[in-house]
Motif scaffolding. Structure first.
Motif, short mmCIF file in Angstrom:
data_model
loop_
_atom_site.label_atom_id
_atom_site.label_comp_id
_atom_site.label_asym_id
_atom_site.label_seq_id
_atom_site.Cartn_x
_atom_site.Cartn_y
_atom_site.Cartn_z
N LYS A 12 -5.23 0.30 -2.26
CA LYS A 12 -6.47 -0.20 -1.69
C LYS A 12 -6.08 -0.64 -0.30
N GLN A 65 -6.41 2.24 2.33
CA GLN A 65 -7.67 2.95 2.41
C GLN A 65 -8.76 2.02 3.22
N SER A 66 -8.41 0.85 3.06
CA SER A 66 -9.29 -0.37 3.80
C SER A 66 -8.89 -0.35 5.33
N GLU A 111 -5.31 7.66 4.88
CA GLU A 111 -5.50 8.70 3.96
C GLU A 111 -4.05 8.81 3.24
N LEU A 121 1.26 8.14 4.02
CA LEU A 121 0.04 7.66 4.55
C LEU A 121 -0.15 8.66 5.70
#
Ligand SMILES: C[S@@+](CC[C@H](N)C(=O)[O-])C[C@H]1O[C@@H](n2cnc3c(N)ncnc32)[C@H](O)[C@@H]1O
Length: 212
Positions: A176, A179-180, A184, A208
């Protein structure tokens, strides 16, 4: 207060960290080479370098390595272990602002450090700020499944087991947050050491990529 205790304990552990039996340390080295070994970079950040266990490898995949840690003892050992003009060390508390260029690096790697950090949001935001667009953020950490059984970083000091303060970060927290903050997810893996006989994995890795 807790941060200071972590720092003091790593100062105490620094002399024996490389020679102690430590399957997690060894597995992290293997997984990091497995995931990043085929890449090459101009410039990278090592987030929590310790005694420099991974630093020589990082210097083979990146022309410049900036290695950060807050423990004088671990850094002193790292400087003795690494003799490479392309590697610089800086004493930095990663829970504060980092002395890094914005949009300056193609890789940031966190190895076995996030269990000691309560607020991962700051780490993810500083990694995002420091990386170039499309830069990679690699995370290799003690798997939370293992933490659920009570495992945390520890060392033997004069016959007494010292447990270093640790926080549990669930897999969903990493996903989470990534993503926030603007990453990606490219790859996630769970790893066991060849000597592990438990059903749960020892290490979680995430690769990521910084999105625009
Ligand atoms: C288990 S060692 C891992 C070192 C190295 N990455 C490795 O894989 O061998 C954890 C390291 O995180 C560092 N560390 C923990 N909390 C930190 C903080 N708030 N700021 C900077 N370094 C920190 C410790 O000093 C220690 O060197």
């Amino acid at each position: 207060m807790t941060t200071q205790l972590v720092q003091e304990q790593y100062n105490q552990w620094s002399e024996d960290y490389d020679s102690d039996e430590n399957l997690t340390r060894d597995l992290d080295e293997t997984t990091t080479k497995a995931i990043l070994g085929t890449h090459s970079f101009n410039s990278m950040l090592e987030i929590g370098c310790g005694t420099g266990k991974n630093t020589n490898f990082f210097a083979t995949i990146s022309n410049h390595v900036l290695s950060m840690d807050f423990s004088e003892g671990m850094l002193e050992k790292a400087k003795r272990n690494i003799d490479n003009p392309h590697v610089s060390f800086t004493q930095t508390d990663l829970t504060e602002d980092w002395p890094t260029k914005s949009d300056g690096y193609e890789l940031a790697s966190c190895n076995l450090i996030l269990e000691h950090i309560e607020d991962l949001n700051h780490i993810f935001e500083e990694a995002y700020r420091s990386l170039k667009i499309d830069g990679l953020f690699f995370i290799s950490e003690l798997h939370p499944f293992r933490q659920y059984t009570g495992t945390q970083a520890n060392f033997n000091k004069d016959g007494v087991i010292e447990r270093i303060p640790a926080y549990i970060h669930n897999v969903s927290e990493y996903l989470k947050l990534g993503q926030s903050v603007g990453f990606e997810l490219l790859k996630m893996d769970e790893w066991k050491h060849e000597y592990d006989n438990k059903i749960y994995p020892r290490i979680l890795t995430l690769l990521l990529k910084k999105k625009a």
